[in-house]
Design a protein around this motif. Sequence first.
Motif, PDB file in Angstrom:
ATOM      1  N   GLY A   1      31.550  44.783  41.242  1.00 23.99           N
ATOM      2  CA  GLY A   1      32.576  43.742  41.370  1.00 23.99           C
ATOM      3  C   GLY A   1      33.140  43.328  40.021  1.00 23.99           C
ATOM      4  O   GLY A   1      34.355  43.125  39.876  1.00 23.99           O
ATOM      5  N   GLU A   2      32.257  43.212  39.021  1.00 28.13           N
ATOM      6  CA  GLU A   2      32.728  42.887  37.670  1.00 28.13           C
ATOM      7  C   GLU A   2      33.643  43.984  37.137  1.00 28.13           C
ATOM      8  O   GLU A   2      34.640  43.704  36.465  1.00 28.13           O
ATOM      9  CB  GLU A   2      31.525  42.712  36.733  1.00 28.13           C
ATOM     10  N   GLY A   3      33.288  45.231  37.464  1.00 25.06           N
ATOM     11  CA  GLY A   3      34.118  46.354  37.041  1.00 25.06           C
ATOM     12  C   GLY A   3      35.488  46.333  37.689  1.00 25.06           C
ATOM     13  O   GLY A   3      36.497  46.611  37.042  1.00 25.06           O
ATOM     14  N   VAL A   4      35.538  45.986  38.977  1.00 19.10           N
ATOM     15  CA  VAL A   4      36.817  45.898  39.690  1.00 19.10           C
ATOM     16  C   VAL A   4      37.691  44.819  39.066  1.00 19.10           C
ATOM     17  O   VAL A   4      38.894  45.021  38.839  1.00 19.10           O
ATOM     18  CB  VAL A   4      36.585  45.614  41.193  1.00 19.10           C
ATOM     19  N   GLU A   5      37.087  43.661  38.775  1.00 10.61           N
ATOM     20  CA  GLU A   5      37.843  42.580  38.143  1.00 10.61           C
ATOM     21  C   GLU A   5      38.415  43.025  36.804  1.00 10.61           C
ATOM     22  O   GLU A   5      39.589  42.774  36.501  1.00 10.61           O
ATOM     23  CB  GLU A   5      36.952  41.352  37.949  1.00 10.61           C
ATOM     24  N   ARG A   6      37.580  43.679  35.991  1.00  7.64           N
ATOM     25  CA  ARG A   6      38.044  44.125  34.680  1.00  7.64           C
ATOM     26  C   ARG A   6      39.126  45.186  34.807  1.00  7.64           C
ATOM     27  O   ARG A   6      40.090  45.213  34.039  1.00  7.64           O
ATOM     28  CB  ARG A   6      36.854  44.667  33.877  1.00  7.64           C
ATOM     29  N   PHE A   7      38.987  46.072  35.792  1.00  4.57           N
ATOM     30  CA  PHE A   7      39.995  47.103  36.018  1.00  4.57           C
ATOM     31  C   PHE A   7      41.335  46.469  36.403  1.00  4.57           C
ATOM     32  O   PHE A   7      42.384  46.875  35.891  1.00  4.57           O
ATOM     33  CB  PHE A   7      39.534  48.052  37.123  1.00  4.57           C
ATOM     34  N   ILE A   8      41.298  45.469  37.279  1.00  9.72           N
ATOM     35  CA  ILE A   8      42.538  44.805  37.701  1.00  9.72           C
ATOM     36  C   ILE A   8      43.179  44.071  36.526  1.00  9.72           C
ATOM     37  O   ILE A   8      44.406  44.055  36.381  1.00  9.72           O
ATOM     38  CB  ILE A   8      42.265  43.847  38.873  1.00  9.72           C
TER      39      ILE A   8
ATOM     40  N   ASP B   1      40.580  48.006  29.013  1.00 11.17           N
ATOM     41  CA  ASP B   1      39.991  47.177  30.070  1.00 11.17           C
ATOM     42  C   ASP B   1      39.717  47.998  31.324  1.00 11.17           C
ATOM     43  O   ASP B   1      38.664  47.854  31.968  1.00 11.17           O
ATOM     44  CB  ASP B   1      40.921  46.017  30.420  1.00 11.17           C
ATOM     45  N   MET B   2      40.663  48.858  31.689  1.00  7.89           N
ATOM     46  CA  MET B   2      40.486  49.697  32.871  1.00  7.89           C
ATOM     47  C   MET B   2      39.318  50.667  32.686  1.00  7.89           C
ATOM     48  O   MET B   2      38.518  50.885  33.609  1.00  7.89           O
ATOM     49  CB  MET B   2      41.785  50.463  33.160  1.00  7.89           C
ATOM     50  N   ALA B   3      39.207  51.241  31.479  1.00  6.47           N
ATOM     51  CA  ALA B   3      38.108  52.168  31.206  1.00  6.47           C
ATOM     52  C   ALA B   3      36.762  51.449  31.253  1.00  6.47           C
ATOM     53  O   ALA B   3      35.796  51.954  31.831  1.00  6.47           O
ATOM     54  CB  ALA B   3      38.305  52.815  29.829  1.00  6.47           C
ATOM     55  N   ILE B   4      36.701  50.259  30.658  1.00  8.07           N
ATOM     56  CA  ILE B   4      35.459  49.477  30.676  1.00  8.07           C
ATOM     57  C   ILE B   4      35.110  49.089  32.107  1.00  8.07           C
ATOM     58  O   ILE B   4      33.946  49.133  32.519  1.00  8.07           O
ATOM     59  CB  ILE B   4      35.600  48.232  29.775  1.00  8.07           C
TER      60      ILE B   4
END
Length: 423
Positions: free
Chosen positions: A141-148, A201-204
């Motif tokens: 979920g944290e990854g999805v937020e950072r990707f968005i 941000d998307m890569a992270i």
Amino acid sequence: MYVFLMIGTILADYFLAILIDKNKHDEGKCKFIFILTIIFNVSILGFFKYFGFFIDNINSIFHVNIPFEGLALPIGISFYTFQVLSYIVDVYLGKVEVQHNIINFATYVTMFPQLVAGPIVQYQTIETQLNTRKESVIKFGEGVERFIQGLGKKVLLANNIGMLWTTVSAMEMSSISVLTAWLGIIAYTFQIYFDFSGYSDMAIGLGKMFGFDFMENFNYPYISKSITEFWRRWHISLGTWFREYIYIPLGGNRVSMPKQIRNIFVVWCLTGFWHGASWNFVIWGLYYGVLLFLEKFALKSVLEKLPDSIKHIYTMLLVIIGWLFFASEDLGFAVEYLKVMFFISGNAVIDNAGIFYLYTNIVMMIILFVFSTPVIKQILENIAREYRDKLLNPSLVIYGLVLFLVTAYLVNETYNPFLYFRF
């Protein structure tokens, strides 16, 4: 073809690293294999990225006509070459254990989230994660937020303000006003930050979805109060790589002043050249080398006495000038554009086009200015913290809205290149 090039590079570096490790008892042989491995990787990068540049310069200087057909740059070669080099150096120096699992090594080299535009991931930072990372719903979920977040930066901010720079840079230099010139390069200044930091941000975020924790690549560089601080906040992974594998091995700041100056200019010449096979990138790198040299040896005491607002204006003015060299196709364009910006060309100061561009982009620029600071991040973190245990979290609504707007935008816009893909 380039897929086989990458596979071949992976296999060669995998076995060469093992040979380096096995021959550590024989210093001469180990060093020979190490140097051979470095030359192998640098030669591949040099051929695909710089061979045409050298041929063009030889043709120009010696008035010959050596034919050369330009080659497409293999995807991500600048980034994965630096990653492999960091692994080879660290194995040679004994900082990391050699990787015997070829799947793990290939995963490190070809890690798709950050392969094409960074951040540059050093092997030592994910050595343990390759074997023991843990995926979880929370981390996903944290990854999805950072990707968005990154997707919103790229699509809603960088793409929109980038259209202004595209328009201005295509205009006849004699027809643009001083106001238009400044608006154009300020637009590019915002575009490259939100484009590149958005991709990072998307890569992270993608990395987090798969259980990896990559290093941060940006830390609000446009709030810096010196060029030195700016480069601690901009493209952090690249700066870290050059510091650890070029600057410190040359002696860093532990040597005499002439050698410190040499080290600074070697690093910044290479930094500029890494970004592209063109003299404007070399000039851009040396430009920052000069500025960092001046701040280190001449301006430090002066800057410390200035108000923060003046230091910030000083920093951003120099950064904007630097981006002009970075964005220009050749030095001639950059010089002519600078003449317009600083009233040397005799162009009008303000014209109707400049007023129109200011009027139609001022709101976007204010938004970009705010998003260039930590304010929005702090607001989102406060919201998430306050509503952490509640059923309806406003931050989810915000991310959902951003994703909806991005999707709506992409339906109509099919061409969305990342600026750093070409490096």
